[in-house]
Design an enzyme around this catalytic site. Structure first.
Site, PDB file in Angstrom:
ATOM      1  N   ASP A  79      -0.047  15.442  -8.687  1.00  0.00           N
ATOM      2  CA  ASP A  79       0.615  14.679  -7.492  1.00  0.00           C
ATOM      3  C   ASP A  79       2.244  14.821  -8.540  1.00  0.00           C
ATOM      4  OD1 ASP A  79       2.651  13.507  -5.925  1.00  0.00           O
ATOM      5  OD2 ASP A  79       1.322  12.263  -5.709  1.00  0.00           O
ATOM      6  N   PHE A 173       5.592   6.194   0.958  1.00  0.00           N
ATOM      7  CA  PHE A 173       6.312   5.652   1.477  1.00  0.00           C
ATOM      8  C   PHE A 173       7.248   5.713   2.094  1.00  0.00           C
ATOM      9  CE2 PHE A 173       7.084   3.028  -2.564  1.00  0.00           C
ATOM     10  CZ  PHE A 173       8.066   2.936  -2.257  1.00  0.00           C
ATOM     11  N   HIS A 189       9.304   7.336  -1.298  1.00  0.00           N
ATOM     12  CA  HIS A 189       8.499   7.844  -2.009  1.00  0.00           C
ATOM     13  C   HIS A 189       7.757   8.875  -2.321  1.00  0.00           C
ATOM     14  CE1 HIS A 189       4.729   6.416  -4.871  1.00  0.00           C
ATOM     15  NE2 HIS A 189       5.265   7.558  -5.876  1.00  0.00           N
ATOM     16  N   HIS A 281       9.038  10.516 -11.155  1.00  0.00           N
ATOM     17  CA  HIS A 281       7.561  10.107 -12.271  1.00  0.00           C
ATOM     18  C   HIS A 281       7.014  10.134 -12.668  1.00  0.00           C
ATOM     19  CE1 HIS A 281       7.026   7.171  -8.234  1.00  0.00           C
ATOM     20  NE2 HIS A 281       6.553   7.593  -8.855  1.00  0.00           N
ATOM     21  N   PRO A 313       9.901   0.667  -8.010  1.00  0.00           N
ATOM     22  CA  PRO A 313       9.854  -0.258  -6.886  1.00  0.00           C
ATOM     23  C   PRO A 313       8.670  -1.588  -6.739  1.00  0.00           C
ATOM     24  CG  PRO A 313       8.963   1.915  -6.801  1.00  0.00           C
ATOM     25  CD  PRO A 313       9.397   1.733  -7.678  1.00  0.00           C
ATOM     26  N   MET A 316       4.507  -3.256  -1.379  1.00  0.00           N
ATOM     27  CA  MET A 316       4.866  -3.189   0.226  1.00  0.00           C
ATOM     28  C   MET A 316       5.229  -4.099   0.796  1.00  0.00           C
ATOM     29  SD  MET A 316       1.210  -2.374   2.235  1.00  0.00           S
ATOM     30  CE  MET A 316       3.064  -2.490   3.943  1.00  0.00           C
ATOM     31  N   HIS A 337       7.662   3.215 -13.519  1.00  0.00           N
ATOM     32  CA  HIS A 337       7.522   3.401 -12.316  1.00  0.00           C
ATOM     33  C   HIS A 337       7.029   2.687 -11.717  1.00  0.00           C
ATOM     34  CE1 HIS A 337       3.261   4.014 -11.905  1.00  0.00           C
ATOM     35  NE2 HIS A 337       3.163   4.545 -10.758  1.00  0.00           N
ATOM     36  N   GLY A 338       6.636   1.734 -10.955  1.00  0.00           N
ATOM     37  CA  GLY A 338       7.167   0.780 -10.517  1.00  0.00           C
ATOM     38  C   GLY A 338       5.803  -0.293 -10.695  1.00  0.00           C
TER      39      GLY A 338
END
Length: 408
Positions: A79, A173, A189, A281, A313, A316, A337-338
């Site tokens: 990715d 998302f 994202h 990221h 982030p 959710m 990154h999260g």
């Protein structure tokens, strides 16, 4: 001597590993994977590990891997250029509709998301006919893509133009959020979509073939690398840079689509900063650290140079943060990154009930079905603990809470 906010693993014959993981779990498998990476002979100084660390394919998610003279394609991953964009609007919470279902539906219509598989079935996550905006974005990428395909013909038949301006699946998302002053933000994202996946997969396999041909033994075959000067090295450097540009443009286009969708639902005119923050990221970058020019591969990590804005982030149903980098050289100017997973997707779907998911996301207009249980908040580390573990890497500028979430 000053105190540090990290722990260190240093085994003989390996590069040190500095871990910003105090107060957050580190699975044994991820620790072993980090130790495998540290044994590579071209690591520059040490590996930095972010508090959202968890097991990945080849390289650990939440790791910062500086190298000289070689690149590990699987450390970048498939990715390529995945990242975040956030835009603050001139709206406040009271400007939003009382019922947010219409806003969520408008965004879902404006941004292709998810995936439909099957022979002869149109993929709902791709454009059937690319709109003008996507075609204009592709015009910035097309010439270099042709150059990539001349050297790697198998990449021609990929989802490229028809994925530009689309979200994807999994943890990708689009969200509508409120900050600490009740101001409305849009945040999303995504990355380089199908074409980036094809590029990453292609070069990972080429690196593995090279390792077999040169009879190089590795602790994990997914750590196959491309040495500088080798047949595929420059091709990969060019292709990965292209995929990162694709990912950035992809996020910009989607943000424009989200803003336009919101304007069709929200009667009050508003402004939106088209690119308040846009950060990768999953990527590789040429940088200078400790007196050397190096490639820094951030797999699940964000650049956090002093004064640089980034996005971290949560899940959710949790908080997210706009942050400012503190320029910590020990982390190679990086942050998480999260939140980072604590359950695999399979585990999450077994262990999290629909009732648990509904309770955790009760304050968010979002999907509540079995296909998103692997993205439920319980599948992730507590974002507050993650932020506390990296207080020397970033400072919080804004705290966001989701009110609408569109999942791929």
């Amino acid at each position: 001597m000053g105190t540090t906010n990290y722990n260190v693993i240093h085994e003989p014959g390996s590069a040190p590993i500095k871990l910003w993981t105090r107060g957050v779990p580190l699975e044994d498998e991820a620790r072993q994977q980090l130790q495998n990476i540290a044994r590579l002979p071209f690591i520059h100084r040490w590996i930095a590990v972010m508090p959202d660390v968890h097991l990945g394919k080849g390289a650990t998610v939440g790791s910062v891997v500086p190298t000289i003279g070689a690149i590990v394609p699987a450390a970048v991953g498939v990715d390529i250029g995945c990242g975040m964009i956030a835009a603050r609007t001139s709206l406040v919470a009271s400007d939003l509709p009382d019922n947010l279902a219409g806003l969520r539906s408008a965004i879902e219509r404006a941004v292709p998301h998810g995936r439909t598989t099957g022979r002869g079935v149109r993929d709902k996550g791709a454009w059937a006919n690319a709109p003008r905006r996507a075609i204009e974005g592709w015009s910035q990428l097309e010439a270099d893509f042709r150059r990539i395909c001349e050297r790697n013909p198998r990449l021609r038949n990929t989802n490229n133009l028809n994925h530009l301006g689309t979200l994807g699946t999994g943890n990708h998302f689009v969200e509508v959020c409120l900050d600490e002053e009740q101001r409305v933000w849009f945040m999303l994202h995504s990355g380089s979509r199908g074409v980036g996946n094809a590029i990453g997969t292609h070069f990972i396999e080429l690196a593995k073939q090279d390792m077999r041909r040169w009879m190089i033994n590795l602790p994990d075959q997914d750590l196959a690398y491309l040495p500088e000067g080798s047949e595929h090295y420059e091709d990969y450097v060019f292709a990965v840079d292209w995929a990162q540009r694709y990912a950035r443009i992809n996020r910009q286009l989607m943000m424009q689509q989200v803003v336009e969708a919101a304007r069709r639902v929200i009667s009050k005119p508003f402004d939106a900063q088209a690119e308040a923050v846009n950060c990768h990221h999953n990527y590789v970058s040429r940088e200078h650290h400790f007196g050397k020019d190096v490639f820094v591969t951030r797999k699940g990590a964000v650049s956090a140079r002093k004064g640089e804005l980034g996005i971290i982030p949560g899940s959710m149903g949790a908080k997210s943060f706009i942050v400012r980098g503190l320029g910590n050289e020990d982390s190679f100017h990086s942050c998480s990154h999260g939140a980072g997973r604590v359950m695999s997707r399979t585990q999450a779907k077994k262990l999290i009930s629909m009732a648990d998911h509904a309770k955790a996301t009760a304050h968010v207009e979002c999907r509540r079905d079995a296909d998103v249980l692997d993205e439920s908040p319980a599948a992730y580390k507590p974002i507050e603990a993650v932020m506390a573990a990296q207080s020397d890497l970033v400072e919080i500028v804004h705290t966001l809470r989701q009110v609408v979430c569109v999942k791929g």
